[in-house]
Design a protein around this motif. Structure first.
Motif, PDB file in Angstrom:
ATOM      1  N   ASP A   1      -0.445  62.863  51.919  1.00 13.14           N
ATOM      2  CA  ASP A   1       0.270  60.818  52.948  1.00 13.14           C
ATOM      3  C   ASP A   1       2.084  61.290  52.303  1.00 13.14           C
ATOM      4  O   ASP A   1       2.060  60.875  50.848  1.00 13.14           O
ATOM      5  CB  ASP A   1      -0.182  60.194  52.205  1.00 13.14           C
ATOM      6  N   LEU A   2       2.597  60.903  53.000  1.00 15.55           N
ATOM      7  CA  LEU A   2       4.430  60.965  53.022  1.00 15.55           C
ATOM      8  C   LEU A   2       4.555  59.603  52.469  1.00 15.55           C
ATOM      9  O   LEU A   2       5.459  59.658  51.604  1.00 15.55           O
ATOM     10  CB  LEU A   2       4.730  61.284  54.291  1.00 15.55           C
ATOM     11  N   THR A   3       3.988  58.669  53.238  1.00 21.74           N
ATOM     12  CA  THR A   3       3.948  57.081  52.578  1.00 21.74           C
ATOM     13  C   THR A   3       3.818  56.965  51.181  1.00 21.74           C
ATOM     14  O   THR A   3       3.630  56.064  50.825  1.00 21.74           O
ATOM     15  CB  THR A   3       3.029  56.223  53.474  1.00 21.74           C
ATOM     16  N   GLN A   4       2.997  57.631  50.874  1.00 15.02           N
ATOM     17  CA  GLN A   4       2.443  57.198  48.895  1.00 15.02           C
ATOM     18  C   GLN A   4       2.815  58.724  48.103  1.00 15.02           C
ATOM     19  O   GLN A   4       2.363  59.035  47.855  1.00 15.02           O
ATOM     20  CB  GLN A   4       0.785  57.297  49.274  1.00 15.02           C
ATOM     21  N   HIS A   5       3.884  59.096  49.028  1.00 11.15           N
ATOM     22  CA  HIS A   5       5.400  60.363  47.596  1.00 11.15           C
ATOM     23  C   HIS A   5       4.017  61.278  47.999  1.00 11.15           C
ATOM     24  O   HIS A   5       3.483  61.917  47.266  1.00 11.15           O
ATOM     25  CB  HIS A   5       5.472  59.632  46.827  1.00 11.15           C
ATOM     26  N   CYS A   6       3.074  62.453  48.986  1.00  7.62           N
ATOM     27  CA  CYS A   6       2.609  63.199  49.278  1.00  7.62           C
ATOM     28  C   CYS A   6       1.105  62.819  47.879  1.00  7.62           C
ATOM     29  O   CYS A   6       1.265  64.401  47.834  1.00  7.62           O
ATOM     30  CB  CYS A   6       3.426  64.202  49.120  1.00  7.62           C
ATOM     31  N   LYS A   7       0.523  61.885  48.032  1.00  7.51           N
ATOM     32  CA  LYS A   7      -0.324  62.232  47.543  1.00  7.51           C
ATOM     33  C   LYS A   7      -1.494  62.328  48.364  1.00  7.51           C
ATOM     34  O   LYS A   7      -1.696  62.448  49.412  1.00  7.51           O
ATOM     35  CB  LYS A   7      -0.707  59.991  47.159  1.00  7.51           C
ATOM     36  N   VAL A   8      -2.843  63.259  47.940  1.00  2.41           N
ATOM     37  CA  VAL A   8      -3.981  63.978  48.321  1.00  2.41           C
ATOM     38  C   VAL A   8      -4.796  63.318  49.137  1.00  2.41           C
ATOM     39  O   VAL A   8      -5.197  62.315  47.589  1.00  2.41           O
ATOM     40  CB  VAL A   8      -4.847  65.090  47.586  1.00  2.41           C
ATOM     41  N   ILE A   9      -5.129  63.110  50.197  1.00  5.38           N
ATOM     42  CA  ILE A   9      -5.898  62.084  51.051  1.00  5.38           C
ATOM     43  C   ILE A   9      -7.746  62.926  51.116  1.00  5.38           C
ATOM     44  O   ILE A   9      -8.291  62.120  51.844  1.00  5.38           O
ATOM     45  CB  ILE A   9      -5.037  61.335  51.750  1.00  5.38           C
ATOM     46  N   PHE A  10      -6.538  64.028  51.684  1.00 12.45           N
ATOM     47  CA  PHE A  10      -8.443  64.783  52.154  1.00 12.45           C
ATOM     48  C   PHE A  10      -7.804  66.284  51.613  1.00 12.45           C
ATOM     49  O   PHE A  10      -6.985  66.516  51.329  1.00 12.45           O
ATOM     50  CB  PHE A  10      -8.355  64.851  53.512  1.00 12.45           C
ATOM     51  N   GLY A  11      -9.476  67.113  51.428  1.00 16.47           N
ATOM     52  CA  GLY A  11      -9.147  68.500  50.827  1.00 16.47           C
ATOM     53  C   GLY A  11      -8.612  68.979  49.567  1.00 16.47           C
ATOM     54  O   GLY A  11      -9.341  67.917  48.588  1.00 16.47           O
ATOM     55  N   PRO A  12      -9.144  70.367  49.326  1.00 24.27           N
ATOM     56  CA  PRO A  12      -9.516  70.574  47.833  1.00 24.27           C
ATOM     57  C   PRO A  12      -7.977  69.820  46.613  1.00 24.27           C
ATOM     58  O   PRO A  12      -8.338  70.796  45.837  1.00 24.27           O
ATOM     59  CB  PRO A  12      -9.308  72.228  48.040  1.00 24.27           C
ATOM     60  N   ALA A  13      -7.002  69.871  47.030  1.00 28.05           N
ATOM     61  CA  ALA A  13      -5.807  69.679  45.983  1.00 28.05           C
ATOM     62  C   ALA A  13      -6.170  68.475  45.100  1.00 28.05           C
ATOM     63  O   ALA A  13      -6.258  67.917  45.950  1.00 28.05           O
ATOM     64  CB  ALA A  13      -4.762  69.522  47.104  1.00 28.05           C
ATOM     65  N   LYS A  14      -5.590  69.230  44.546  1.00 21.99           N
ATOM     66  CA  LYS A  14      -5.891  68.182  43.191  1.00 21.99           C
ATOM     67  C   LYS A  14      -4.612  66.941  42.180  1.00 21.99           C
ATOM     68  O   LYS A  14      -4.901  66.108  42.301  1.00 21.99           O
ATOM     69  CB  LYS A  14      -6.270  68.537  42.062  1.00 21.99           C
ATOM     70  N   ARG A  15      -3.461  67.150  42.959  1.00 20.54           N
ATOM     71  CA  ARG A  15      -2.168  67.340  42.867  1.00 20.54           C
ATOM     72  C   ARG A  15      -1.457  67.057  43.759  1.00 20.54           C
ATOM     73  O   ARG A  15      -1.242  67.294  44.806  1.00 20.54           O
ATOM     74  CB  ARG A  15      -1.647  67.606  41.487  1.00 20.54           C
ATOM     75  N   ALA A  16      -0.351  65.671  43.724  1.00 19.49           N
ATOM     76  CA  ALA A  16       1.090  65.602  44.922  1.00 19.49           C
ATOM     77  C   ALA A  16       1.805  66.655  45.685  1.00 19.49           C
ATOM     78  O   ALA A  16       2.014  67.123  43.948  1.00 19.49           O
ATOM     79  CB  ALA A  16       1.219  64.325  44.465  1.00 19.49           C
ATOM     80  N   LEU A  17       2.711  66.957  46.313  1.00 17.85           N
ATOM     81  CA  LEU A  17       3.808  68.130  46.388  1.00 17.85           C
ATOM     82  C   LEU A  17       4.214  67.122  45.986  1.00 17.85           C
ATOM     83  O   LEU A  17       5.404  65.938  45.868  1.00 17.85           O
ATOM     84  CB  LEU A  17       3.433  67.946  47.598  1.00 17.85           C
TER      85      LEU A  17
END
Length: 334
Positions: free
Chosen positions: A285-301
């Motif tokens: 989610d770009l509005t949350q500084h690319c926080k993960v909101i779905f899927g297997p990734a565990k940290r933001a971009l």
């Protein structure tokens, strides 16, 4: 069939006697010694090709230099692929040909029995295995046995050599990219610098460092430094005081490399401001500084801090403040 034997709804269906197995048809190699020798040479040739393929893959790995050009990359991939393919493929073909032409093919019936056998039955089973080894003919064909052992011994060698690239842990080598203060953001793949005024609301650009192609290993560097920039209304982004001044009037730059297993995050949903990884559907989610909101990734971009130079071009303020890419290595900087 007599009328008394004809089946109907009130009678038991007619049962037919077991016709048994058809007469066994001998193969050429069973009756012709020359055909058997020819099949033996064919199997040996396939095993030799397998061994050569394995050796070619290892030699190509060390002998072909990767100088950053597509020509050497293609040659390396082609050599490794053909070598590994031949190493594995021809062992399988040789095994199939050996079974079809030289191993006994007589039909046998093995009656079922309880799984747990007596000691006598275990000894009998061991004898059957020994007999099977003798009937395979490998003991009487030492060249095939030697070829099989040689090809099987060499087949894992390319994997052992190539998989060494997976270790040791990369440490800080993946924590530093070509981004540094003053490096201009440029379009991928033209490397043309980007004016801040050209990035309109809702747009997205695939970005590389302007000096990327000056590197002798620009493909490796690109895997660390690839970036996406998007422009959104600053009011929709959740304010983070630790990242104050990292954007330019709503222009944000984030690593393009997914933090799951390193696939390129290339899909941007303008209406929801979501970035999507096409490999395993991790959503940021770009509005949350690319926080993960779905899927297997565990940290933001990781976010790249950017600014504008005196000529109006977008530039980096520094490198990423954390390693980019997949999260299966140590991420702490030294």
């Amino acid at each position: 069939m007599t009328p008394a034997d004809e089946p109907d709804a009130g009678r038991t269906p007619v049962r037919f006697a077991n016709p048994g197995l058809p007469a066994h048809r001998h193969r050429n190699a069973d009756v012709d010694p020359k055909a058997a020798k020819r099949a033996e040479r064919q199997v040996l040739a396939m095993l030799a090709i397998s061994a050569i393929g394995s050796v070619v893959a290892v030699v190509a790995y060390f002998a072909i230099p990767l100088d950053g050009s597509f020509a050497t990359l293609q040659l390396s991939n082609l050599s490794l692929g053909l070598g590994l393919g031949c190493g594995i493929f021809f062992i399988g073909v040789a095994a199939v040909h050996l079974a079809k032409t030289l191993m006994p093919d007589t039909e046998m019936i093995d009656e079922r029995h309880p799984q747990r056998g007596t000691e006598e039955e275990r000894e009998e089973a061991a004898g059957i295995m020994t007999q099977g080894g003798q009937e395979s003919g490998l003991g009487r064909r030492p060249f095939i046995l030697g070829g099989l052992v040689g090809a099987a011994a060499l087949a894992p060698l390319p994997a052992v050599v190539l998989l060494r690239d997976l270790g040791p842990l990369p440490g800080d080598s993946l924590a530093v990219s070509m981004w540094e203060a003053g490096v201009r953001l440029a379009l991928d793949p033209s490397a043309e610098p980007i004016l801040a005024s050209d990035v309109t609301l809702g747009s997205v650009f695939h970005v590389i460092p302007e000096n990327l192609y000056e590197s002798d290993h620009f493909l490796d560097e690109k895997a660390l430094a690839a970036v996406l920039i998007m422009r959104v209304d600053p009011d929709v982004v959740q304010y983070d005081p630790e990242r104050e001044g990292w954007d330019v009037d709503g222009i944000y730059a984030f690593s393009k490399i997914c933090t799951h297993v390193g696939c390129p995050v290339a899909l941007y949903e303008q209406q929801t401001h979501h970035l999507l990884c096409p490999c395993h559907q991790s959503t940021f989610d770009l509005t949350q500084h690319c926080k993960v909101i779905f899927g297997p990734a565990k940290r933001a971009l990781p976010q790249l801090p950017i600014a504008v130079d005196d000529e109006g071009y977008l530039v980096a303020q520094s490198d990423f403040l954390e390693p980019t890419g997949a999260s299966y290595w140590e991420r702490e900087r030294g």
